[in-house]
Design an enzyme around this catalytic site. Structure first.
Site, PDB file in Angstrom:
ATOM      1  N   GLU A  88      -6.236   2.971   4.526  1.00 23.93           N
ATOM      2  CA  GLU A  88      -4.772   2.877   4.637  1.00 23.93           C
ATOM      3  C   GLU A  88      -4.342   2.982   6.099  1.00 23.93           C
ATOM      4  O   GLU A  88      -4.725   3.933   6.796  1.00 23.93           O
ATOM      5  CB  GLU A  88      -4.130   4.009   3.816  1.00 23.93           C
ATOM      6  CG  GLU A  88      -2.607   3.927   3.772  1.00 23.93           C
ATOM      7  CD  GLU A  88      -1.985   5.012   2.886  1.00 23.93           C
ATOM      8  OE1 GLU A  88      -2.644   5.466   1.926  1.00 23.93           O
ATOM      9  OE2 GLU A  88      -0.839   5.396   3.176  1.00 23.93           O
ATOM     10  N   LYS A 278      -0.412  13.828  -2.247  1.00 23.85           N
ATOM     11  CA  LYS A 278      -1.154  12.588  -1.960  1.00 23.85           C
ATOM     12  C   LYS A 278      -1.313  12.438  -0.451  1.00 23.85           C
ATOM     13  O   LYS A 278      -2.365  12.030   0.052  1.00 23.85           O
ATOM     14  CB  LYS A 278      -0.398  11.403  -2.571  1.00 23.85           C
ATOM     15  CG  LYS A 278      -1.143  10.085  -2.533  1.00 23.85           C
ATOM     16  CD  LYS A 278      -0.958   9.298  -1.262  1.00 23.85           C
ATOM     17  CE  LYS A 278      -1.669   7.952  -1.325  1.00 23.85           C
ATOM     18  NZ  LYS A 278      -1.641   7.228  -0.052  1.00 23.85           N
ATOM     19  N   ASP A 294     -18.393  14.465  -2.463  1.00 22.40           N
ATOM     20  CA  ASP A 294     -17.930  13.859  -3.712  1.00 22.40           C
ATOM     21  C   ASP A 294     -16.401  13.966  -3.807  1.00 22.40           C
ATOM     22  O   ASP A 294     -15.857  15.011  -4.178  1.00 22.40           O
ATOM     23  CB  ASP A 294     -18.617  14.609  -4.873  1.00 22.40           C
ATOM     24  CG  ASP A 294     -18.257  14.067  -6.237  1.00 22.40           C
ATOM     25  OD1 ASP A 294     -17.259  13.330  -6.353  1.00 22.40           O
ATOM     26  OD2 ASP A 294     -18.966  14.397  -7.196  1.00 22.40           O
ATOM     27  N   HIS A 391       4.822   3.263   9.843  1.00 21.42           N
ATOM     28  CA  HIS A 391       3.979   2.578   8.877  1.00 21.42           C
ATOM     29  C   HIS A 391       4.001   1.079   9.128  1.00 21.42           C
ATOM     30  O   HIS A 391       2.970   0.416   9.146  1.00 21.42           O
ATOM     31  CB  HIS A 391       4.536   2.870   7.486  1.00 21.42           C
ATOM     32  CG  HIS A 391       3.500   2.848   6.426  1.00 21.42           C
ATOM     33  ND1 HIS A 391       2.538   3.819   6.327  1.00 21.42           N
ATOM     34  CD2 HIS A 391       3.265   1.962   5.438  1.00 21.42           C
ATOM     35  CE1 HIS A 391       1.757   3.529   5.299  1.00 21.42           C
ATOM     36  NE2 HIS A 391       2.173   2.414   4.749  1.00 21.42           N
TER      37      HIS A 391
HETATM   38  C1  MEV Z   1       1.529   7.761   2.063  1.00 22.04           C
HETATM   39  O1  MEV Z   1       0.190   7.387   1.918  1.00 22.04           O
HETATM   40  C2  MEV Z   1       1.686   9.253   2.025  1.00 22.04           C
HETATM   41  C3  MEV Z   1       3.112   9.780   2.082  1.00 22.04           C
HETATM   42  O2  MEV Z   1       3.872   9.202   1.006  1.00 22.04           O
HETATM   43  C4  MEV Z   1       3.044  11.276   1.932  1.00 22.04           C
HETATM   44  C5  MEV Z   1       4.387  11.965   1.767  1.00 22.04           C
HETATM   45  O3  MEV Z   1       5.330  11.349   1.276  1.00 22.04           O
HETATM   46  O4  MEV Z   1       4.458  13.156   2.147  1.00 22.04           O
HETATM   47  C6  MEV Z   1       3.790   9.368   3.344  1.00 22.04           C
END
Ligand code: MEV
Length: 435
Positions: A88, A278, A294, A391
């Site tokens: 990513e 995430k 793992d 991003h």
């Molecule tokens: C994107 O891979 C991860 C984010 O969505 C984490 C977050 O919102 O804190 C930017």
């Protein structure tokens, strides 16, 4: 019912070239180019390719992921360059930026209080509870003694079995008991050790049960380690006076206050918590994969841990107290630095080397620090400029690459899209006009 003419028989026994031919001929739209593609991803050195083929079964080729580095990750006064494997865009850049931000403010303070892992023999005992409990108590030492050929080396290294207890789960399921094993597996992840010990304990238990003619019926269903490791947790934190927390054009006090409130939202709202975590796992998984650990085990465990109070919640927390901003994480990470892929995968070996051959507990702290850095970077962007800006800058690079832009076109596109929304079609249109 399935048409049996579709079923491929004896696939695993075919040579690799035969497997490639069969699959591309049967399933690919263009067999020749699929065949060439799979072959082009093969390693030039046949020995290295053989090593990779050996990691799994029915391998046709390799699947590349970028191997990057987050430099300047300071954990307990030591600077690390941390390898990260991730597909990513923005993740490595964000981790690096956040790590540097904190390196200038004292770095990450980390500790691991315990590294206990567990496994269970899941069994049914049909009989009188008191009889079975007495049998287990009277034979516990013999069970531990019987598996010494497996545990002696680990004990000599400072680990081994730390407890073996019988758990009565008959209030949930009739006749269901567990023999619950806790162990310290030092620098190895410990799955093989724990599973071997459990199976040997179960065999000895069945033997003793029969030898001692215990009343009732014992049926061992399975022996398996648990990937839930709440006793193997890394704690990492950062802190700084709020006036030192200026971020971009935002003043320190404003930024710190917005940041704390954003973390609070992840503590109380599942929708936000999952995305927040995430972001943490973007960093953690990348290090876990780079070191040949793992990631499925880590993922499964982390999310169960995030729900340990009955509601899924944020893994990280933040506060402002007496004018000091503090941000921390507690995360279970059953990582290994010896055994398994950590030694077999040449790049996993290199990752360990780059980080100075860390012990398992050191790797837990580094990995958790990258997770916290990643989380800091994401939340910092969210509460200041928004996530899309950074991003999209990275995304623009990918689009330019995919559209085959040359250096001059790429530079012109970056200038043009500085204040404009990036999309595949907008970039394609720009390149078309600026040929
Ligand atoms: C994107 O891979 C991860 C984010 O969505 C984490 C977050 O919102 O804190 C930017």
């Amino acid at each position: 019912m399935k048409d049996t003419t579709d079923i491929i028989k004896g696939f695993s026994r075919l040579a690799k070239e035969e497997k490639i031919d069969l699959i591309t001929t049967l399933y690919a739209t263009d067999a020749a180019s699929a065949n060439a593609l799979l072959n082009s991803y093969m390693h030039a050195d046949a020995a290295v390719q053989k090593t990779h083929d050996g990691f799994a079964e029915n391998t046709l080729s390799n699947y590349y992921l970028p191997y990057g580095i987050a430099p300047n990750v300071q954990v307990n006064d030591r600077l690390y360059a941390v390898p990260m494997v991730i597909e990513e865009s923005s993740v490595v850049a964000a981790a690096s930026k956040a790590a540097s931000f904190w390196t200038w403010r004292g770095g990450f303070k980390a500790r691991v209080d315990s590294m206990e892992k567990k496994g269970q023999i899941h069994l049914y005992y049909r009989g009188e509870k008191a009889v079975f409990e007495r049998f287990f108590e009277q034979n516990r030492d013999r069970l531990i003694e019987a598996v010494r050929p497996i545990t002696d080396k680990m004990t000599a290294r400072g680990g081994g079995i730390t407890s073996l207890v019988l758990k009565d789960l008959t209030h949930i399921e009739s006749d269901y008991y567990q023999v619950d094993l806790s162990a310290i597996t030092m620098d190895s992840m410990g799955a093989n050790f724990i599973n071997s010990v459990l199976e040997a304990v179960a065999d000895e238990m069945k033997r003793l049960f029969k030898e001692q003619a215990v009343t009732g019926e014992l049926e061992v269903i399975m022996c398996i380690l648990s990937n839930y490791t709440p006793g193997c947790v890394a704690h990492v934190e950062v802190s700084a006076p709020v006036e030192d927390m200026a971020y971009g054009t935002m003043e320190g006090e404003v930024f710190a206050s917005r940041f704390v409130r954003a973390v609070r939202m992840a503590e109380i709202c599942v929708e936000r918590a999952v995305t927040h975590n995430k972001g943490i796992m973007n960093g953690i998984d990348a290090v876990v994969i780079a070191t040949g650990n793992d990631f499925r085990a880590i993922e499964a465990c982390v999310h169960a841990y995030a729900s340990r109070d009955g509601q899924y919640s944020s893994l990280s927390h933040a506060e402002i107290k007496d004018g000091v901003f503090r941000f921390w994480i507690d995360v279970p990470l059953a990582l290994g630095t010896v055994g398994g892929l950590t030694r077999l995968h040449p790049l996993a070996g290199l990752s360990m080397d780059i980080m100075g051959r860390p012990s398992a507990s050191e790797l837990m702290m580094i990995t958790a620090a990258v997770g916290l850095a990643q989380n800091f970077g994401a939340v910092a962007s969210l509460v200041t400029s928004g996530i899309q800006r950074g991003h999209m800058k990275m995304h623009l690079n990918n689009i330019l690459l995919s559209l085959g832009a040359d250096e001059t076109q790429a530079a012109a596109a970056k200038e043009f899209f500085k204040d404009r929304t990036v999309s595949h079609s907008a970039v394609a249109e720009f390149l078309e006009k600026n040929k």
